[in-house]
Design a protein around this motif. Sequence first.
Motif: not given
Length: 228
Positions: A34, A37-39, A41-42, A44-45, A123, A127
């Motif tokens: 996991c 953060d998703l910045r 890894e946009k 990933w979800v 935010r 995550v």
Amino acid sequence: MIPAPTSENELLERATALAGFTLGELAEQYGLVCPADLRREKGWVGMLLETCLGATAGSKPEQDFQDLGIELKSIPISHTGKPLETTFVCVAPLTNVHGLTWENSHIRNKLSKVLWIPVEGEREIPVCERHVGMPLIWQPSDEEEAQLKADWEELMEFIVLGKVHQITAKHGEYLQLRPKAANSKAVTEAYGANGQPIKTLPRGFYLKKPFTSRILAAHFMLPAEDTF
């Protein structure tokens, strides 16, 4: 690897079974890491949910569950159940677009039936601690499809006329077109105003937040955003 679901009911049952789990719990089940953060890894979800549900398309330009005719879209939501960002649908064609119609477009195929999975997106929530919500399967109504078609035709007219640089986020009521690239060096071919080939950033079609808010509101009986 999970086998692909063989029916819409099976897919919905699988998606419903994910509700209440955190992204970290689901990632651990499948041996995935996991991200903090998703910045960077946009996707990933979406990739995690595809893995959990047995999606087959991967990065191919087709519906995630092609045999069922269903596209998978995760949607980050606020604590009040509102979408926190626009939803990417697909890359927009910038060349070889003459003769292309809404009826035979890639985006219409993608939006013909969608499995929406809300995910906590505030935010301040790490995550790995964000929970997956209850899913819904949606198909556009006649009115929604008519407006999506009108938006698509408006945006595609800019592309055909070589005016892609004149498109702003204000164009389109449900759909918008905006740059989609990892960086400014990732350019692609398009048409200029005189029909000449030019280089520009790739563009993607996105659903605006008030539209996806309305979809969620209708299904979960939430107040929808009023304005587009």
